[in-house]
Design a protein around this motif. Structure first.
Motif, PDB file in Angstrom:
ATOM      1  N   LYS A 143      10.779  25.315 -31.745  1.00  0.00           N
ATOM      2  CA  LYS A 143      11.005  24.444 -32.891  1.00  0.00           C
ATOM      3  C   LYS A 143      12.471  24.037 -33.033  1.00  0.00           C
ATOM      4  O   LYS A 143      12.773  22.935 -33.524  1.00  0.00           O
ATOM      5  CB  LYS A 143      10.527  25.136 -34.165  1.00  0.00           C
ATOM      6  CG  LYS A 143      10.620  24.261 -35.415  1.00  0.00           C
ATOM      7  CD  LYS A 143      10.083  24.989 -36.644  1.00  0.00           C
ATOM      8  CE  LYS A 143      10.180  24.096 -37.881  1.00  0.00           C
ATOM      9  NZ  LYS A 143       9.669  24.789 -39.096  1.00  0.00           N
ATOM     10  N   GLN A 146      13.335  20.607 -31.865  1.00  0.00           N
ATOM     11  CA  GLN A 146      12.611  19.473 -32.448  1.00  0.00           C
ATOM     12  C   GLN A 146      13.507  18.238 -32.544  1.00  0.00           C
ATOM     13  O   GLN A 146      13.034  17.104 -32.481  1.00  0.00           O
ATOM     14  CB  GLN A 146      12.083  19.857 -33.831  1.00  0.00           C
ATOM     15  CG  GLN A 146      11.295  18.757 -34.533  1.00  0.00           C
ATOM     16  CD  GLN A 146      10.744  19.232 -35.871  1.00  0.00           C
ATOM     17  OE1 GLN A 146      10.448  20.416 -36.053  1.00  0.00           O
ATOM     18  NE2 GLN A 146      10.613  18.312 -36.812  1.00  0.00           N
ATOM     19  N   THR A 156       5.499  12.606 -31.204  1.00  0.00           N
ATOM     20  CA  THR A 156       6.354  13.374 -32.112  1.00  0.00           C
ATOM     21  C   THR A 156       5.588  14.013 -33.252  1.00  0.00           C
ATOM     22  O   THR A 156       5.788  15.196 -33.578  1.00  0.00           O
ATOM     23  CB  THR A 156       7.489  12.480 -32.650  1.00  0.00           C
ATOM     24  OG1 THR A 156       8.312  12.082 -31.550  1.00  0.00           O
ATOM     25  CG2 THR A 156       8.328  13.229 -33.673  1.00  0.00           C
ATOM     26  N   THR A 160       5.574  18.049 -33.750  1.00  0.00           N
ATOM     27  CA  THR A 160       6.214  18.642 -34.927  1.00  0.00           C
ATOM     28  C   THR A 160       5.203  19.412 -35.779  1.00  0.00           C
ATOM     29  O   THR A 160       5.551  20.442 -36.372  1.00  0.00           O
ATOM     30  CB  THR A 160       6.901  17.563 -35.785  1.00  0.00           C
ATOM     31  OG1 THR A 160       5.963  16.511 -36.090  1.00  0.00           O
ATOM     32  CG2 THR A 160       8.077  16.953 -35.033  1.00  0.00           C
ATOM     33  N   THR A 164       5.664  23.311 -36.689  1.00  0.00           N
ATOM     34  CA  THR A 164       5.649  23.775 -38.071  1.00  0.00           C
ATOM     35  C   THR A 164       4.703  24.957 -38.238  1.00  0.00           C
ATOM     36  O   THR A 164       5.013  25.927 -38.942  1.00  0.00           O
ATOM     37  CB  THR A 164       5.227  22.632 -39.020  1.00  0.00           C
ATOM     38  OG1 THR A 164       6.160  21.557 -38.896  1.00  0.00           O
ATOM     39  CG2 THR A 164       5.183  23.109 -40.467  1.00  0.00           C
TER      40      THR A 164
END
Length: 295
Positions: A143, A146, A156, A160, A164
């Protein structure tokens, strides 16, 4: 004026972001349209099911060889593949034009994955179904990286969301067979097969396959690794850059397609009583066989 099929219209509309041209110099040798993109030295051969009666099994190999002699890579895009795996096809076509989220492999972590994880990934991100594999590896983007993802990339949002929830995102996978003792040149070698490799949709993990191969070699210590490249989509040069040797071309396969579902079946595995009268016979271009020797 030649009338376009609906499939040809759809692909042309999708490719409208690139300026292409037809290759009339091929004449009647190849009855399906071939779109040429000179800035990429790329040709896309559009094969509608309604035109298959005009084709023979060696059509695709001939076209590949004719264009390869001019330094042009060709993609043979079948109508059933376009409909059954449209998201994967579009992702790969965009990548062929350099439109892809690039992820450096050095930012990823490599580790073993389980069968359900492999199968879920392959079902979404690869043109072919997952097959039995003894060894399965994945590349994960943490992460904290990112920030490298582009806001305008179709990938994307999905990446993401994974980050998360899980703190990382799976961005590429590779699967391998178990080892077999192969007699070659009077010696016995412990040989494995690279069965599948796939990037996440709309992503290219730069150096990804190399990193996965190195992890596998470190753990299993094979004498060699064999793999195949699908000639409908690949000229195999990416394998040569990784140290694989081009061994031979395999013959084209024959399939039957159910045009109601776009499902494709190997001809030799299909019982005649299960085949509809309206099903369509199709072919692929065969494969390139490659071998990477470790000793």
């Amino acid at each position: 004026m030649v009338t376009q099929t609906r499939f040809e219209e759809e692909v042309n509309a999708f490719l409208s972001f690139q300026k292409g041209q037809k290759l009339p110099v091929l004449g009647e040798m190849f009855p399906c349209p071939v779109l040429y993109f000179p800035e990429r030295l790329l040709a896309i051969h559009l094969i509608s099911l309604e035109k298959t009666s005009l084709l023979s099994p060696d059509t695709f190999v001939k076209l590949s060889d004719v264009l390869a002699a001019e330094g042009i890579k060709v993609i043979h895009l079948w109508e059933d593949v376009w409909h059954s795996k449209k998201e994967v096809v579009q992702s790969r076509l965009r990548a062929a034009f350099g439109i892809s989220q690039r992820i450096p492999a050095r930012l990823t972590k490599v580790r073993r994955i389980d069968k359900p994880t492999l199968e879920r990934f392959m079902d979404v991100h690869h043109l072919q179904v997952s097959t039995n594999a003894k060894f399965k590896y994945g590349l994960f983007l943490p992460k904290n990286y990112q920030r490298i993802l582009k806001d305008d990339s179709p990938a994307t949002l999905f990446l993401t969301q994974q980050m998360t929830i899980q703190g990382e995102a799976l961005v590429a996978v590779a699967s391998f067979s178990g080892g077999k003792n192969i007699l070659r040149e009077g010696k016995t070698f412990r040989s494995f097969e690279l069965i599948r490799f796939a990037n996440h949709l709309d992503c290219t993990v730069v150096g990804g396959l190399d990193k996965l191969l190195k992890a596998f070699v470190t753990e299993l210590q094979p004498d060699d690794i064999m793999t195949y490249a699908d000639r409908d989509w690949s000229d195999g040069r990416s394998y040569e850059r990784l140290g694989f040797e081009r061994m031979e071309a395999t013959p084209p396969h024959t399939f039957w397609v159910n045009p109601d579902t776009w499902e494709r079946y190997y001809a030799e595995r299909l019982l005649s009583e299960k085949m509809g009268l309206h099903w369509v016979k199709v072919y692929n271009s065969g494969n390139w066989k490659f071998l990477k020797k470790m000793i």
